[in-house]
Design an enzyme around this catalytic site. Structure first.
Site, short mmCIF file in Angstrom:
data_model
loop_
_atom_site.label_atom_id
_atom_site.label_comp_id
_atom_site.label_asym_id
_atom_site.label_seq_id
_atom_site.Cartn_x
_atom_site.Cartn_y
_atom_site.Cartn_z
N GLY A 10 -7.18 65.43 -27.59
CA GLY A 10 -8.08 65.50 -26.42
C GLY A 10 -9.40 66.14 -26.81
O GLY A 10 -9.43 67.08 -27.59
N GLY A 108 -6.36 70.10 -31.85
CA GLY A 108 -5.39 71.06 -31.34
C GLY A 108 -4.10 71.03 -32.13
O GLY A 108 -4.09 70.64 -33.31
N ASN A 109 -3.01 71.37 -31.46
CA ASN A 109 -1.73 71.50 -32.16
C ASN A 109 -1.28 70.23 -32.87
O ASN A 109 -0.84 70.28 -34.01
CB ASN A 109 -0.67 71.96 -31.17
N THR A 111 -3.05 67.74 -33.94
CA THR A 111 -3.95 67.47 -35.07
C THR A 111 -3.61 68.36 -36.27
O THR A 111 -3.59 67.91 -37.41
CB THR A 111 -5.41 67.71 -34.63
N THR A 131 -9.29 73.33 -28.61
CA THR A 131 -8.63 72.87 -27.39
C THR A 131 -9.01 73.78 -26.24
O THR A 131 -9.14 74.99 -26.42
CB THR A 131 -7.08 72.83 -27.50
N ASP A 133 -6.99 74.39 -24.05
CA ASP A 133 -5.74 75.07 -23.68
C ASP A 133 -5.57 76.42 -24.38
O ASP A 133 -4.76 77.24 -23.95
CB ASP A 133 -4.54 74.18 -24.03
N ARG A 257 -4.62 73.26 1.45
CA ARG A 257 -5.21 72.09 0.81
C ARG A 257 -5.10 72.24 -0.70
O ARG A 257 -5.08 73.36 -1.21
CB ARG A 257 -6.69 71.97 1.17
N GLN A 265 -12.99 69.63 -16.55
CA GLN A 265 -12.85 70.83 -17.39
C GLN A 265 -13.13 70.57 -18.87
O GLN A 265 -13.36 71.49 -19.64
CB GLN A 265 -11.41 71.37 -17.29
N ARG A 266 -13.03 69.31 -19.27
CA ARG A 266 -13.21 69.01 -20.70
C ARG A 266 -14.58 68.43 -21.01
O ARG A 266 -14.89 68.18 -22.18
CB ARG A 266 -12.13 68.01 -21.15
#
Ligand code: F6P
Length: 342
Positions: A10, A108-109, A111, A131, A133, A257, A265-266
């Site tokens: 991502g 990230g992980n 990869t 990442t 995350d 709601r 976010q990315r």
């Protein structure tokens, strides 16, 4: 030396700053040749690459996403539908044909796991952790996290005013499929009343009691931050935010709601913090290569840029500890994590 750079998994803000950091340092400081491999590990399989020079590396520091593209290709994972028989062998052949002394793998992980398998296959690699995350083991922080945190915090700030106007409970779902770092930090930064993360098992009755207690104390509204990867008490097709919002309204009778923040976010430009971290990670990667130190993942530990053997990660994730100082501080201020501990 000649090196290749790829980004996989991502995307997140700061990848281009990293590509620039590696590339410019490699060219300017070490006189290396640099190529960019397109679309993650797919580019290594398909021999899809571009030459990176000082000109092509200019103007990308502030750019979100990745100029090289990305993919979730996992070359070591066997798939019955794969047309290509032996992807790892093909990658190795292409790397040798290109004359690459090292491949820099930004990701990230997943990869880092692939990069470690390449290293075990005798390919020179350097991993750079990225990442939103923030869950890569071995580094205190990954770039992308601060940018996503800034976006999520601003989004929750905005929910406060509309929640207040309507006297509602607002549930916001933040990314993080396994780790709750983004929810924890964004929740604490924006004054969330309830923060639910994958690492802490929650009870909706406790959440509901907290929200009713707030309402009884005259607090007109509440903010509930939910990580996308929370473990829900039952099987459901609903998103965590929808599920939690429905249940809260049902149990408490408070109008509720939900909002799912999603890919916003990315996207976009990295924060100054992420630009600096990415640039330092990139420069350090080039230095390691110049010293023939391969099979390493660049990291930041205790404020120092460093590296560790990439094989050491070995599938481990960096998760939020129940005793993390920010969790403890939240509890000390009455933030509800959905469990019995106060
Ligand atoms: O980048 C990590 C992450 O944001 C996770 O939190 C999320 O589950 C995942 O990416 C989703 O990304 P994609 O839809 O691109 O696979």
């Amino acid at each position: 030396m000649k090196i290749g750079i790829l980004s996989a998994g991502g995307d997140c803000p700061g990848i281009n700053a990293t590509i620039r950091g590696v590339g410019k340092t490699a060219i300017v400081e070490y006189g290396m040749e640099v190529i960019g491999i397109n679309n993650g590990y797919s580019g290594l399989i398909n021999n899809d690459f571009v030459t990176l020079d000082e000109q092509s590396l200019s103007g990308i520091l502030t750019l979100g996403g990745t100029i090289l593209g990305t993919s979730r290709e996992k070359p070591y994972k066997k798939s019955e539908t794969d047309a290509v028989e032996d992807k790892p062998a093909l990658m190795k052949k292409n790397i040798e044909a290109l004359g690459l002394d090292c491949v820099v793998c930004i990701g990230g992980n997943g990869t880092q796991k692939t990069a470690a398998l390449m290293a075990a296959q005798g390919i020179n690699v350097i991993g750079i952790p990225k990442t939103i995350d923030n869950d890569v083991w071995g580094t205190d922080v990954t770039f992308g996290f601060d940018s996503a945190l800034t976006i999520a915090t601003e989004a929750i700030d905005r929910l406060h005013t509309t929640a207040n106007s309507h006297k509602r409970v607002m549930v916001i779902e933040v990314m993080g499929h396994t780790a709750g770092w983004l929810s924890l930090y964004a929740g604490m930064a924006s004054g969330g009343d309830v923060i639910l993360i994958p690492e802490i098992e929650f009870d909706l009755e406790i959440v509901a009691a907290t929200l009713l207690d707030r309402a009884n104390k005259g607090k007109p509204y509440s903010i509930v931050v939910v990580a996308e990867g929370v473990k829900l008490p039952e099987e459901t097709k609903k998103s965590p935010a929808r599920y939690v919002a429905k249940k809260i309204q049902k149990i408490t009778g408070l109008e509720t709601r939900e909002t799912i923040l999603g890919y916003i976010q990315r996207g976009g430009s990295p924060t100054a913090f992420d630009r600096i971290l990415a640039t330092q990670f990139g420069g350090y990667a080039a230095k390691l290569i110049s010293e023939n130190k391969f099979g390493q993942m660049v990291a930041i530990q205790g404020g120092e840029i460093t590296s560790l053997p990439i094989g050491e990660i070995n599938g481990r994730l960096r998760l939020v500890d129940n005793m993390h100082p920010l969790v403890l501080q939240g509890r000390r201020m009455g933030v509800c994590f959905g469990d019995k501990i106060r």
